[in-house]
Scaffold this active site. Structure first.
Site, short mmCIF file in Angstrom:
data_model
loop_
_atom_site.label_atom_id
_atom_site.label_comp_id
_atom_site.label_asym_id
_atom_site.label_seq_id
_atom_site.Cartn_x
_atom_site.Cartn_y
_atom_site.Cartn_z
N SER A 113 0.83 -1.21 0.00
CA SER A 113 0.00 0.00 0.00
C SER A 113 0.86 1.26 0.00
CB SER A 113 -0.89 -0.02 1.25
OG SER A 113 -1.44 1.25 1.48
N GLN B 221 0.73 -0.31 -4.78
CA GLN B 221 -0.57 0.38 -4.89
C GLN B 221 -0.37 1.87 -4.66
OE1 GLN B 221 -2.36 1.45 -1.67
NE2 GLN B 221 -3.63 2.72 -3.01
N ARG C 225 -15.71 5.85 9.48
CA ARG C 225 -15.84 4.55 10.15
C ARG C 225 -16.09 4.77 11.64
NH1 ARG C 225 -10.55 3.50 6.74
NH2 ARG C 225 -11.56 3.76 4.74
N HIS D 166 -13.70 -1.47 -1.62
CA HIS D 166 -12.72 -1.16 -0.57
C HIS D 166 -13.05 -1.93 0.72
CE1 HIS D 166 -9.39 1.89 -0.33
NE2 HIS D 166 -9.40 1.51 0.92
N ARG E 281 -15.50 -0.18 3.21
CA ARG E 281 -14.95 0.87 4.07
C ARG E 281 -15.18 2.27 3.52
NH1 ARG E 281 -11.15 -1.38 7.53
NH2 ARG E 281 -9.64 0.32 7.55
#
Ligand code: FNR
Length: 386
Positions: free
Chosen positions: A106, A127, A164, A278, A281
């Site tokens: 990531s 990524q 979240r 995702h 999320r």
């Protein structure tokens, strides 16, 4: 406990990790409807049991973007995954290599590209997020090229970070400043195994890709503040030109849920897409991957490589997504739970479980190779999720 399933790894991770870290991984956005549906819609898909077809010789290998994989499985990008075990992403990349599958690092990893490259012996995937600072993106792409990354995953479903609730309740996001720091330190102290492994033995932390930009402000709040301020909601299709000008290798766009968007990606020459929400999320309530995938595979499956992720909790789930049209399947939470539970060995064990379960699923649906897996191995009426 010896983990027999991904659910077991989740439980082991829950026991080992500080509360705020477990909640960060396990949770989704708002009411977590999409997170639940990712899992449930997949689970509701009935495989079609076939018998007496001599399935004694199974081949689970496949090829993606010119790379040979022993399984059609990829460890997907997970931010801060490296906080779950000592130098976590380095352990995970080695586990992926041992299993013969790609690892994706990531942008917002705990270990930097350089450190992971030093731990790896083979190329891995990188990524990238769209950030306001194009210079930062250029630097990351140059480094990814330099260390030999062999595919770029460009994630486009995070123009803003999703909200979240669990992060607010756990103290990760909801208690700023000293109050939050005290809560998190306390939660860490309650998990001495993790605190020793990551906090003591894992130090001094080399700096992750983003942490380097923070110039010494390496607290978790500094990190999330950087994300809030730097993610770029002006991201548009035209930005793919910018990525293309900096990256010559395979380009995979991650975070598509809509067939029209997928056609756009194909028109603009993407090599692959990842059908993904995702992991539930971002925008809660959007369709599960299992629901979104078939129309997208029908629309662009002949033009580019369709991959998918979300809700995979067994090898049977991998086979289900392949049957719905994916050529490869990314895992998110499963590998992070396994890493948190037992480090590199845990991730290797988790991948062995996935492989074993895939073998059972293929054997009992009567297919011997990955290329043979299509919608014909699903019960027609029950094959379409709710
Ligand atoms: C993610 N995901 C993600 N994706 C991405 O492109 N870059 C990232 O940094 C992250 N970070 C991240 C952190 C955590 C804790 C999770 C759980 C997920 C999304 C990830 O790549 C993948 O799309 C989902 O995790 C897939 O769903 P499952 O397998 O977790 O159900």
């Amino acid at each position: 406990m010896i983990a027999a399933s991904i659910a077991d790894f989740r439980e082991l991770a829950r026991r080992r990790l500080p509360h705020f870290l477990f909640e960060y991984i396990d949770g989704g956005s708002y009411s977590e409807t999409t997170l639940r549906r990712n899992v449930e819609d997949l689970r509701d898909i009935a495989p079609r049991q076939r018998v007496l077809r001599d399935v004694s010789a199974l081949d689970l290998s496949t090829e993606l973007f010119g790379q040979r994989l022993s399984l059609p499985v990829i460890l997907g990008p997970v931010g801060l995954a490296g906080m779950n075990a000592r130098r976590g992403e380095c352990q995970a990349v080695r586990a992926a290599e041992a299993a013969g599958v790609p690892f994706t690092l990531s942008t917002v990893s705990a270990c930097g590209l350089d450190e992971v490259a030093a731990a790896a012996t083979k190329p891995f995937w990188f990524q990238l997020y769209m950030t306001r600072d194009r210079g930062f993106m250029r630097e990351l792409l140059a480094e990814a090229r330099e260390v030999g990354c062999n595919a770029l995953v460009f994630t486009v479903d995070m123009p803003v970070p999703g909200s979240r609730y669990r992060d607010y309740h756990s103290g990760l996001a909801g208690a700023p400043g000293i109050k939050g720091a005290i809560r998190r330190t306390w939660q860490g102290a309650m998990k001495p195994g993790w605190a020793w492994d990551v906090g003591v033995m894992g130090r001094p932390h080399g700096l992750g890709n983003v942490m380097r930009k923070l110039e010494g402000r390496t607290g978790i709040e500094d990190f999330f503040a950087w994300m809030r301020n730097n993610f770029d909601s002006s991201i548009a299709w035209a930005d793919l030109d910018f990525i293309r000008s900096e990256w010559r290798g395979p380009l995979i766009i991650k975070g598509l849920l809509d067939a029209e968007d997928s056609v756009e990606a194909a028109n603009l020459g993407a090599d692959g897409i990842i059908v993904s929400n995702h992991g539930g999320r971002q925008l809660d309530g959007v369709p599960s991957t299992a629901r979104a995938l078939p129309a997208i595979a029908d629309a662009v499956g002949e033009r580019l490589t369709v991959l998918a992720d979300g809700g995979v909790r067994s090898g049977l789930d991998v086979v289900r997504l392949l049957a719905l049209g994916a050529k490869g399947v990314l895992l998110g939470r499963p590998w992070v739970f396994a890493l948190a539970a037992q480090g590199q060995k845990g991730v290797e064990h988790m991948l062995r479980l996935i492989e074993a379960e895939m073998r059972v699923a293929m054997t009992l649906t009567g297919v011997t190779s990955i290329a043979d897996i299509d919608r014909s191995i699903l019960v027609p009426e029950a094959g379409q999720p709710r």
